[in-house]
Design an enzyme around this catalytic site. Structure first.
Site, PDB file in Angstrom:
ATOM      1  N   ASP A 336     -66.226 -11.554 -30.412  1.00 19.23           N
ATOM      2  CA  ASP A 336     -65.609 -11.819 -31.716  1.00 19.23           C
ATOM      3  C   ASP A 336     -64.611 -12.947 -31.551  1.00 19.23           C
ATOM      4  OD1 ASP A 336     -63.908 -11.882 -33.892  1.00 19.23           O
ATOM      5  OD2 ASP A 336     -63.179  -9.836 -33.667  1.00 19.23           O
ATOM      6  N   GLY A 338     -63.515 -14.590 -34.441  1.00 14.81           N
ATOM      7  CA  GLY A 338     -63.234 -14.885 -35.840  1.00 14.81           C
ATOM      8  C   GLY A 338     -62.154 -13.999 -36.417  1.00 14.81           C
ATOM      9  N   THR A 339     -60.940 -14.097 -35.881  1.00 13.63           N
ATOM     10  CA  THR A 339     -59.867 -13.194 -36.281  1.00 13.63           C
ATOM     11  C   THR A 339     -58.546 -13.944 -36.327  1.00 13.63           C
ATOM     12  OG1 THR A 339     -60.982 -11.309 -35.249  1.00 13.63           O
ATOM     13  CG2 THR A 339     -58.615 -11.091 -35.600  1.00 13.63           C
ATOM     14  N   VAL A 340     -57.691 -13.568 -37.282  1.00  8.94           N
ATOM     15  CA  VAL A 340     -56.308 -14.039 -37.287  1.00  8.94           C
ATOM     16  C   VAL A 340     -55.388 -12.829 -37.196  1.00  8.94           C
ATOM     17  CG1 VAL A 340     -56.780 -16.137 -38.596  1.00  8.94           C
ATOM     18  CG2 VAL A 340     -56.151 -14.046 -39.823  1.00  8.94           C
ATOM     19  N   SER A 357     -59.963 -10.493 -40.406  1.00 15.95           N
ATOM     20  CA  SER A 357     -61.040 -11.051 -39.591  1.00 15.95           C
ATOM     21  C   SER A 357     -62.356 -11.186 -40.333  1.00 15.95           C
ATOM     22  CB  SER A 357     -61.267 -10.141 -38.376  1.00 15.95           C
ATOM     23  OG  SER A 357     -62.390 -10.531 -37.625  1.00 15.95           O
TER      24      SER A 357
END
Length: 516
Positions: A336, A338-340, A357
């Site tokens: 993964d 794709g996360t903030v 995310s």
């Protein structure tokens, strides 16, 4: 030696994109509390860092209100019509297209959290994001590199290309990006407190696009979505209690590893010694094996959380670790990128740990026409294994990698923290706790220190900065050292001091810790 200065302030926001951090600080200066600041930052990040999150994301949060902790599970469920047979012919869960999409939960969580704990008007929290979406903003360097990689990964999705490419190309660092459709969608969410997303025009557009592409998500799936208040799970690690959101997230893996490490008396070893790194890695392997065997939507788990975190069981797991030999238990770790993550804290003592995310990059590749909504691909977290608690089914939450962390000491708030990045998150949580509470390092120093990373195939990646003698010793114990596929995540931390806060923001990301 740290690469960024230490920040001390009474009001702080730390996140992975500097303009988003400033949006949160602006809200604090306008009289908002840490919840308002966290939400304004999260909303702005959907515009400013779409390579990792967006309006089609999921979210989780842990909040300390000065008296107690609260947890929020803002992850969505699968379409009700899904069955295992729907995925017959697949060997793994799809990661692109409508069969990778669960109901996005972030927008609903924004409203739920603000309704319970916000101070300022909900509409005002959207102003920075709407302004950046409409007028545009210059890309920061790391995000620009990720965007360029996405241009290749999502080349087969025309609506994605139309929305997120500029003249057919990914915008470069310093180049401006604007999205009028996203601004209009944010205004509709603002004006309806998110109702348009789940019950109104936006919901209709989402369901229409699903039908047009043989997806099974319906208006009723969106209307049925809920954000759940949950009691965080925790384990005592020496004098610190570490808290995570209960499943369907992987936070239990961090707690299992910390419990094993206390049973091994990890503090008896110098933190960056070969023995300490070896024990951390071996504990993490066992924790991942447990998590991937048992963690799922909590309504479908087949073992109790109390059993997973039982001290006697963890001590037994610890006794299987040999100091001189690396083990290789089976696992299938999720990837993964794709996360903030963000943390916020205010002078009144309110602290927020928040994560949002898409799962992989821009998510599924599905973009709802004329909305700027990139739909996440969290359904890729399901398994197709028959009988597994995480087997794909209808109206079910998938296994999630995203986890906000929180630490307390003597029942008082100590640290809001997170380390974004797939299965790096649980092992990043372990490393931050060991450095901050065990070794007494400042959050920025803990973030800057070199990290180890158990890769999806259980090899060991070591970041530059480890003593060569440590690396050699780990190799002698049987660790398969690799640099391929290494990803060391992005940490953000806010620590409470007796009279103020201090914070750290990862140099591996574009962001910053900012405050006043």
């Amino acid at each position: 030696m740290t690469s960024r200065p230490h920040l001390y302030a009474d009001n702080i926001v730390a996140t992975s994109q500097p303009l988003a951090a400033q949006a949160g600080v602006h809200i604090l200066r306008e009289g908002g509390n840490a919840v308002d600041a966290a939400l304004a930052t999260a909303i702005a990040l959907t515009v400013l860092e779409p390579v990792s999150n967006g309006l089609g994301s999921d979210a989780f949060a842990i909040i300390h209100d000065g008296r107690r902790l609260h947890g929020l599970n803002g992850s969505g469920r699968s379409p009700a019509a899904w069955t295992p047979d729907h995925f017959a012919g697949h060997t793994i869960m799809p990661s692109r297209g409508w069969d990778a999409v669960t109901v996005p939960g972030a927008v609903h969580l924004w409203d739920t959290l603000h309704e319970a704990m916000g101070r300022l008007d909900f509409a005002g929290l959207f102003e920075p994001a709407i302004d950046y979406a409409r007028r545009g903003y210059p890309l920061s360097p790391i995000i620009a590199r990720q965007w360029a990689q996405a241009a290749e990964a999502y080349r087969d999705f025309p609506t994605w290309r139309d929305t997120f490419l500029v003249n057919g190309h990914a915008p470069a660092a310093g180049q401006r990006f604007a999205c009028a459709a996203m601004a209009a969608t944010l205004e509709a969410i603002r004006d309806s407190r998110g109702q348009a997303f789940y019950h109104g025009d936006i919901a209709r557009r989402i369901a229409d696009d699903a039908r047009a592409h043989d997806g099974l998500m319906t208006e009723n799936d969106l209307a049925s979505h809920t954000t759940d208040w949950v009691e965080p799970i925790a384990i005592d690690h020496y004098d610190v209690r570490v808290h995570e959101i209960p499943p369907n997230g992987q936070g239990a893996a961090a707690l299992i590893a910390l419990g094993i490490l206390q049973a091994l008396d990890i503090r008896a070893h110098d933190l960056d010694s070969a023995d300490a790194v070896h024990l951390q890695v071996e504990a993490m392997k066992l924790a991942f094996a447990d998590a991937f065997a048992h963690v799922a939507d909590i309504d479908h788990m087949q073992v109790a959380l109390d059993w997973l975190l039982d001290r006697q069981r963890l001590a037994h797991r610890a006794r299987t670790i040999r100091l001189d030999t690396a083990q290789h238990p089976p696992a299938d770790l999720a990837v993964d990128h794709g996360t903030v993550y963000l943390a916020a804290a205010d002078a009144d003592g309110l602290m927020v740990s928040f994560i949002q995310s898409n799962y992989e990059g821009f998510g599924s590749g599905v973009v709802i026409p004329d909305t700027g909504i990139a739909m996440q691909n969290r359904a890729a977290g399901f398994t197709l294994e028959p009988g597994h608690p995480n087997q794909v089914a209808g109206s079910k939450r998938p296994f999630h990698t995203i986890i906000p962390g929180f630490a307390t000491r003597a029942d008082q708030p100590l640290m809001a923290f997170g380390v974004m990045g797939g299965h790096m998150q649980a092992q990043g949580h372990v490393q931050m706790i060991l450095r901050c509470s065990g070794a007494g390092q400042h959050p920025q120093a803990a973030s800057d220190a070199p990290r180890w990373h158990v890769t999806p195939d259980f090899k060991l990646a070591l970041e530059d900065g480890f003593d060569p003698a440590v690396v050699a010793s780990l190799e002698q114990r049987g660790h398969d050292i690799t640099t391929a596929g290494a990803y060391f995540g992005g940490a953000q931390l806010i620590q409470k001091l007796p009279h103020t806060y201090t914070a750290g923001s990862d140099h591996r990301k574009d962001g910053q810790a900012a405050g006043f």
